[in-house]
Design an enzyme around this catalytic site. Structure first.
Site, PDB file in Angstrom:
ATOM      1  N   ASP A  38       0.867  -1.166   0.000  1.00 44.27           N
ATOM      2  CA  ASP A  38       0.000   0.000   0.000  1.00 44.27           C
ATOM      3  C   ASP A  38       0.916   1.233   0.000  1.00 44.27           C
ATOM      4  O   ASP A  38       2.053   1.148   0.459  1.00 44.27           O
ATOM      5  CB  ASP A  38      -0.862  -0.094   1.271  1.00 44.27           C
ATOM      6  N   ASP A 232      -1.587  -0.795   6.170  1.00 35.84           N
ATOM      7  CA  ASP A 232      -1.774  -0.220   7.507  1.00 35.84           C
ATOM      8  C   ASP A 232      -3.227   0.194   7.775  1.00 35.84           C
ATOM      9  O   ASP A 232      -3.610   0.390   8.915  1.00 35.84           O
ATOM     10  CB  ASP A 232      -0.905   1.030   7.658  1.00 35.84           C
ATOM     11  N   ASP A 236      -7.246  -1.608   3.931  1.00 38.13           N
ATOM     12  CA  ASP A 236      -6.363  -2.684   3.480  1.00 38.13           C
ATOM     13  C   ASP A 236      -6.776  -4.038   4.035  1.00 38.13           C
ATOM     14  O   ASP A 236      -6.315  -5.078   3.545  1.00 38.13           O
ATOM     15  CB  ASP A 236      -4.914  -2.396   3.904  1.00 38.13           C
TER      16      ASP A 236
END
Ligand code: ADP
Ligand code: MG
Length: 287
Positions: A38, A232, A236
C-alpha cells in the site's frame, strides 16, 4: 524437528520485531513471489502536509471545516494547516465521506465538495481549466484535491507525504531476492508513479477503490503467484485477508493488525526482506 525449527524461526523473527501469528505463516512466507505494498502509511510515513493552496480565505475555512469530519490522513493535514493559520472551524450540519473520492458537507446552508476529479465529475463540475495545475502537483508526487462550493470550483489543495527513509533499500533487497514488488493505492496514477519512482518500484496499480484492493490481490494470485499484501489501513484489511500472507504495519490501524498474519513493529520496511530471509533459513533447516 519440524515444529521445533519453526518455533525457533518465529522466535528469532519476534526478537527483530516481526510478529508471526503462527508457524504456518512463516512456512508460507518462504513461497512468496510477489509483494504488494500500500502507498500511504506503508511506503510513505502517512503524515502528509499541505504544501499548496489556491483559493481565498473563506474557501480555506469551508475546506478545513468540512475535512474536520473526516479521519483520513489527508483531512488531518488540511485541518492542521488551517489551525496553524488560526482559522476558526465552522459548524458542520451534515457530512458524508465518499471512499476513494473525497467528502461532501453542508455548512451554513452551503454545499461543500472536496476530492478528486471523479468526485467533481460526478457532481457535474468542470475541472478542465485546472488540469495543468493538478498535473504539476501530481508529477511532484503530491495529492491534489479540488474544492467546490455550491457547484462552483473554488480552489485546489495539494498535500505531500514523505517516503520512509528505508523504503528504497527494503524494496531493493526484495527485488534482489527475485521478488516482484507492486504498489497499490487509491491515489491517482501520476502521484503514484512519482512516489514509485522515488522508491524504485516499477509495477504500480493506482486509483483503486478501497473495496477493490482485495480484487487486485486476487488478480495477481490468478496469475499463479503467491502474494503478500502489506498495509496499515482499515481499507487494506480485506486485501490482507485475501493475500497468501497479510503483513500489517505495526503503527497502522488495529483492524489491519487483526486481519494480518504478520505484524512488523514500528512499520520498518526492512523487516519484510528480513522475514523472508528468516523463513528461508528456517525451511532449509527442516529439509
Ligand atoms: P489511499 O490509498 O492513498 O489511502 P484513498 O482510497 O483513501 O487513498 O483515497 C483516494 C483519493 O480520494 C485520495 O487521493 C483523494 O483524492 C480522495 N480522498 C479521500 N479521502 C479524502 C478526503 N477526506 N478529502 C479529500 N479527498 C479525499
Ligand atoms: Mg495506507
Amino acid at each position: 524437528a519440524t515444529p521445533t525449527s519453526i518455533m525457533v524461526g518465529t522466535g528469532r523473527a519476534a526478537e527483530t520485531g516481526i510478529l508471526f501469528k503462527g508457524g504456518e505463516h512463516l512456512e508460507r512466507t518462504h513461497q512468496l513471489q510477489t509483494i504488494v505494498l500500500d502507498k500511504t502509511g506503508t511506503i510513505t510515513k502517512g503524515k502528509p502536509e499541505v504544501t499548496d493552496f489556491t483559493g481565498d480565505f473563506h474557501t480555506l475555512q469551508l475546506l478545513a471545516s468540512a475535512e474536520n469530519g473526516s479521519e483520513h490522513p489527508l483531512a488531518e493535514a488540511i485541518v492542521a494547516y488551517a489551525t496553524e493559520k488560526d482559522i476558526a472551524l465552522l459548524h458542520v450540519d451534515d457530512f458524508n465521506a465518499i471512499p476513494g473520492h473525497g467528502i461532501e458537507a453542508k455548512i451554513s446552508g452551503k454545499h461543500i465538495l472536496v476530492g478528486n476529479r471523479k468526485l467533481m465529475k460526478d457532481h457535474g463540475i468542470d475541472t478542465a481549466g485546472h488540469e495543468q495545475k493538478l498535473m504539476d502537483y501530481e508529477t511532484a508526487g503530491k495529492t491534489a484535491m479540488m474544492i467546490a462550493v455550491d457547484g462552483q470550483f473554488r480552489g485546489i489543495v495539494a498535500v505531500a507525504d514523505t517516503i520512509k527513509e528505508s523504503a528504497p533499500e527494503a524494496i531493493k533487497q526484495l527485488q534482489d531476492m527475485g521478488i516482484e514488488v507492486v504498489m497499490l493505492t487509491g491515489d491517482n496514477e501520476r502521484t503514484a508513479a512519482a512516489i514509485a519512482k522515488q522508491v524504485g518500484i516499477e509495477h504500480v496499480i493506482a486509483q483503486v477503490l478501497p473495496e477493490e484492493k482485495a480484487d487486485k490481490v486476487k488478480e495477481l494470485q490468478a496469475q499463479g503467484k503467491k502474494v503478500a499484501m502489506v498495509g496499515d489501513g482499515v481499507n487494506d484489511a480485506p486485501a490482507l485477508v485475501t493475500a497468501d500472507i497479510g503483513i500489517a504495519i505495526g503503527t497502522g490501524t488495529e483492524v489491519a493488525i487483526e486481519a494480518a498474519d504478520v505484524t512488523i513493529l514500528g512499520g520498518e520496511l526492512l523487516l519484510i526482506p528480513k522475514a523472508i530471509k528468516i523463513s528461508h533459513a528456517t525451511i532449509r533447516n527442516i529439509r
